[in-house]
Design a protein around this motif. Structure first.
Motif, PDB file in Angstrom:
ATOM      1  N   GLU A 185       0.832  -1.202   0.000  1.00  4.39           N
ATOM      2  CA  GLU A 185       0.000   0.000   0.000  1.00  4.39           C
ATOM      3  C   GLU A 185       0.865   1.251   0.000  1.00  4.39           C
ATOM      4  N   LEU A 186       1.946   1.194   0.845  1.00  2.07           N
ATOM      5  CA  LEU A 186       2.837   2.363   0.901  1.00  2.07           C
ATOM      6  C   LEU A 186       3.528   2.592  -0.437  1.00  2.07           C
ATOM      7  N   GLN A 187       3.917   1.502  -1.079  1.00  2.00           N
ATOM      8  CA  GLN A 187       4.559   1.651  -2.392  1.00  2.00           C
ATOM      9  C   GLN A 187       3.603   2.297  -3.397  1.00  2.00           C
ATOM     10  N   LYS A 188       2.320   1.849  -3.347  1.00  2.00           N
ATOM     11  CA  LYS A 188       1.341   2.464  -4.243  1.00  2.00           C
ATOM     12  C   LYS A 188       1.204   3.954  -3.945  1.00  2.00           C
ATOM     13  N   GLU A 189       1.144   4.267  -2.606  1.00  2.00           N
ATOM     14  CA  GLU A 189       1.037   5.674  -2.244  1.00  2.00           C
ATOM     15  C   GLU A 189       2.264   6.449  -2.691  1.00  2.00           C
ATOM     16  N   MET A 190       3.464   5.808  -2.551  1.00  2.00           N
ATOM     17  CA  MET A 190       4.701   6.473  -2.980  1.00  2.00           C
ATOM     18  C   MET A 190       4.689   6.756  -4.476  1.00  2.00           C
ATOM     19  N   VAL A 191       4.160   5.794  -5.243  1.00  5.87           N
ATOM     20  CA  VAL A 191       4.072   6.007  -6.692  1.00  5.87           C
ATOM     21  C   VAL A 191       3.177   7.200  -6.985  1.00  5.87           C
ATOM     22  N   ASN A 192       2.037   7.240  -6.264  1.00  7.23           N
ATOM     23  CA  ASN A 192       1.121   8.362  -6.478  1.00  7.23           C
ATOM     24  C   ASN A 192       1.783   9.678  -6.079  1.00  7.23           C
ATOM     25  N   HIS A 193       2.497   9.645  -4.916  1.00 11.02           N
ATOM     26  CA  HIS A 193       3.172  10.866  -4.456  1.00 11.02           C
ATOM     27  C   HIS A 193       4.259  11.284  -5.434  1.00 11.02           C
ATOM     28  N   ARG A 194       4.964  10.290  -5.994  1.00  9.32           N
ATOM     29  CA  ARG A 194       6.002  10.625  -6.976  1.00  9.32           C
ATOM     30  C   ARG A 194       5.401  11.320  -8.202  1.00  9.32           C
ATOM     31  N   VAL A 195       4.276  10.791  -8.626  1.00  7.83           N
ATOM     32  CA  VAL A 195       3.620  11.441  -9.773  1.00  7.83           C
ATOM     33  C   VAL A 195       3.240  12.871  -9.416  1.00  7.83           C
ATOM     34  N   GLU A 196       2.623  13.020  -8.221  1.00  7.81           N
ATOM     35  CA  GLU A 196       2.240  14.365  -7.790  1.00  7.81           C
ATOM     36  C   GLU A 196       3.470  15.257  -7.643  1.00  7.81           C
ATOM     37  N   LEU A 197       4.551  14.667  -7.074  1.00  7.48           N
ATOM     38  CA  LEU A 197       5.779  15.446  -6.892  1.00  7.48           C
ATOM     39  C   LEU A 197       6.370  15.869  -8.230  1.00  7.48           C
ATOM     40  N   SER A 198       6.321  14.965  -9.221  1.00  8.19           N
ATOM     41  CA  SER A 198       6.833  15.300 -10.543  1.00  8.19           C
ATOM     42  C   SER A 198       6.066  16.473 -11.133  1.00  8.19           C
ATOM     43  N   VAL A 199       4.723  16.426 -10.980  1.00  8.47           N
ATOM     44  CA  VAL A 199       3.902  17.525 -11.485  1.00  8.47           C
ATOM     45  C   VAL A 199       4.248  18.814 -10.749  1.00  8.47           C
ATOM     46  N   THR A 200       4.400  18.677  -9.395  1.00 11.04           N
ATOM     47  CA  THR A 200       4.730  19.868  -8.596  1.00 11.04           C
ATOM     48  C   THR A 200       6.082  20.430  -8.990  1.00 11.04           C
ATOM     49  N   MET A 201       7.060  19.531  -9.214  1.00 14.79           N
ATOM     50  CA  MET A 201       8.390  19.986  -9.617  1.00 14.79           C
ATOM     51  C   MET A 201       8.344  20.715 -10.948  1.00 14.79           C
ATOM     52  N   THR A 202       7.511  20.193 -11.868  1.00 13.89           N
ATOM     53  CA  THR A 202       7.373  20.869 -13.169  1.00 13.89           C
ATOM     54  C   THR A 202       6.817  22.276 -12.975  1.00 13.89           C
ATOM     55  N   GLU A 203       5.774  22.354 -12.128  1.00 15.55           N
ATOM     56  CA  GLU A 203       5.195  23.674 -11.865  1.00 15.55           C
ATOM     57  C   GLU A 203       6.206  24.583 -11.184  1.00 15.55           C
ATOM     58  N   LEU A 204       6.974  24.014 -10.216  1.00 15.45           N
ATOM     59  CA  LEU A 204       7.986  24.817  -9.516  1.00 15.45           C
ATOM     60  C   LEU A 204       9.050  25.311 -10.482  1.00 15.45           C
ATOM     61  N   GLN A 205       9.472  24.446 -11.392  1.00 21.91           N
ATOM     62  CA  GLN A 205      10.484  24.858 -12.368  1.00 21.91           C
ATOM     63  C   GLN A 205       9.974  26.004 -13.228  1.00 21.91           C
ATOM     64  N   PHE A 206       8.668  25.905 -13.622  1.00 23.02           N
ATOM     65  CA  PHE A 206       8.073  26.980 -14.419  1.00 23.02           C
ATOM     66  C   PHE A 206       8.055  28.288 -13.623  1.00 23.02           C
ATOM     67  N   HIS A 207       7.611  28.170 -12.352  1.00 18.43           N
ATOM     68  CA  HIS A 207       7.591  29.371 -11.510  1.00 18.43           C
ATOM     69  C   HIS A 207       9.004  29.873 -11.235  1.00 18.43           C
ATOM     70  N   LYS A 208       9.948  28.916 -11.086  1.00 23.16           N
ATOM     71  CA  LYS A 208      11.337  29.316 -10.858  1.00 23.16           C
ATOM     72  C   LYS A 208      11.874  30.103 -12.037  1.00 23.16           C
ATOM     73  N   ASN A 209      11.560  29.645 -13.240  1.00 22.01           N
ATOM     74  CA  ASN A 209      11.986  30.391 -14.435  1.00 22.01           C
ATOM     75  C   ASN A 209      11.388  31.788 -14.437  1.00 22.01           C
ATOM     76  N   GLU A 210      10.106  31.862 -14.073  1.00 19.52           N
ATOM     77  CA  GLU A 210       9.475  33.180 -14.013  1.00 19.52           C
ATOM     78  C   GLU A 210      10.161  34.067 -12.980  1.00 19.52           C
TER      79      GLU A 210
END
Length: 345
Positions: A118-143
């Motif tokens: 279950e934790l691994q599944k949650e980690m996968v979900n969190h990784r996906v969310e983190l990847s999306v967040t990192m993409t958004e952060l990178q965009f904001h960082k560029n701005e």
């Protein structure tokens, strides 16, 4: 188990042999009581049996002892087997407990494995969310970087403008300071001019009122002077300067005309070998300075000295030649006596 069975078989055989021996013994007694009812052959057979019976009994006794020992060993082995069986029972009990614990641990491991999945599944979900967040952060960082660069450019411009303003302020301040300093200097210069004027007037008046005193004289042209048996006053007769007439070339004495600070200087020379030379400066019958040398090599030997003295009006300054000392003076004027007034008091 096989050893126990073999031992039982051996005991059975030994028991049969023991029984046969006992039956043979009874027959032998019966034959003896009947009084030799049998024939000669029977007696010979009995004699042979009597001859062999002691050996059989001995062997039977030894076999019986061995059987007893084997029984004791069997009892000991039985006790050991019993103890081993008890240990085996204990081990089986412990094994049962361990199996129970192992079963419980397996159940816990299974549950934990489910939780880990279950934790691994949650980690996968969190990784996906983190990847999306990192993409958004990178965009904001560029701005943010773009904004920072623009802000830095503006700050640079502001800093340049401020630097220019500060430079202008410093220039104005420096110019104002220079003007102020120049004004101060002009004022100070004016005051200094006024003070110098006053000093000049004072010096003029002082120089006009102050006595002018200075003298310088050479000793003589006679060549050798001394040595004498007593200390002798020197008279410098060759006067070079005698402003104020405070020095007397007749007595060789300088008389202070006013109270003040005076400077005196003298020099002396001799040419004799292995002789002392030198002079003393006196003030009112008190020696102030003695300068001397021992001429060990011949030739020209010199001494000179100077002193500043505070004199009262009427104090006397003169030179002496110590007892046993000598000088040499000629037209070159190497022995001199000079002095002048530095300032009155």
């Amino acid at each position: 188990m096989r050893g126990a069975v073999a031992l039982q078989v051996l005991l059975f055989c030994l028991s049969g042999t023991w029984a046969q021996g006992e039956r043979g013994g009874v027959r032998e007694n019966d034959i003896t009581e009947q009084g030799h009812s049998e024939g000669e052959e029977s007696r010979e057979s009995d004699a042979e049996q009597l001859t062999t019976q002691p050996d059989i009994w001995t062997e039977l006794k030894e076999l019986r002892d061995m059987v007893v020992e084997q029984r004791v060993e069997l009892r000991n082995m039985g006790a050991r087997v019993t103890a081993s069986e008890s240990q085996v029972d204990e081990l089986q009990k412990e094994n049962s407990v361990l199996e129970t614990r192992l079963s419980a641990s397996k159940s816990q491991v299974k549950e934990l494995k489910g939780e880990v999945d279950e934790l691994q599944k949650e980690m996968v979900n969190h990784r996906v969310e983190l990847s999306v967040t990192m993409t958004e952060l990178q965009f904001h960082k560029n701005e943010v970087e773009e904004l920072e660069r623009a802000n830095a450019a503006l700050q640079a411009r502001v800093t340049t403008s401020e630097s220019q303003v500060d430079e202008l302020k410093r220039e104005n301040t420096a110019q104002a300071a220079e003007l102020s300093v120049m004004g101060t200097r002009v004022t100070a210069s004016e005051r200094e001019v006024e003070e110098l004027k006053g000093e000049v007037e004072g010096l003029k008046k002082e120089n006009k009122d102050r006595p002018k005193v200075a003298f310088s004289a050479g000793l003589t042209n006679s060549g050798k002077v001394g040595p004498f048996n007593t200390e002798t006053q020197l008279i410098y007769t060759k006067v070079f300067t005698n402003i104020g007439k405070a020095y007397s070339p007749v007595t060789g004495v300088f008389t202070a005309p006013v109270r003040g600070i005076y400077y005196f200087r003298f020099s002396a020379m001799d040419v004799r070998t292995s002789a002392y030379m030198g002079v003393s400066l006196f003030k009112n019958k008190q020696r102030e300075i003695l300068s001397n040398q021992y001429n060990s090599h011949g030739g020209h030997q010199y001494v000179s000295n100077a002193v500043t003295l505070e004199l009262e009006e009427g104090d006397l300054i003169y030179m002496h030649l110590p007892s046993g000392y000598g000088l040499y003076e000629d037209s070159n004027k190497r022995c001199t006596f000079s002095g002048f007034l530095l300032f009155p008091m």
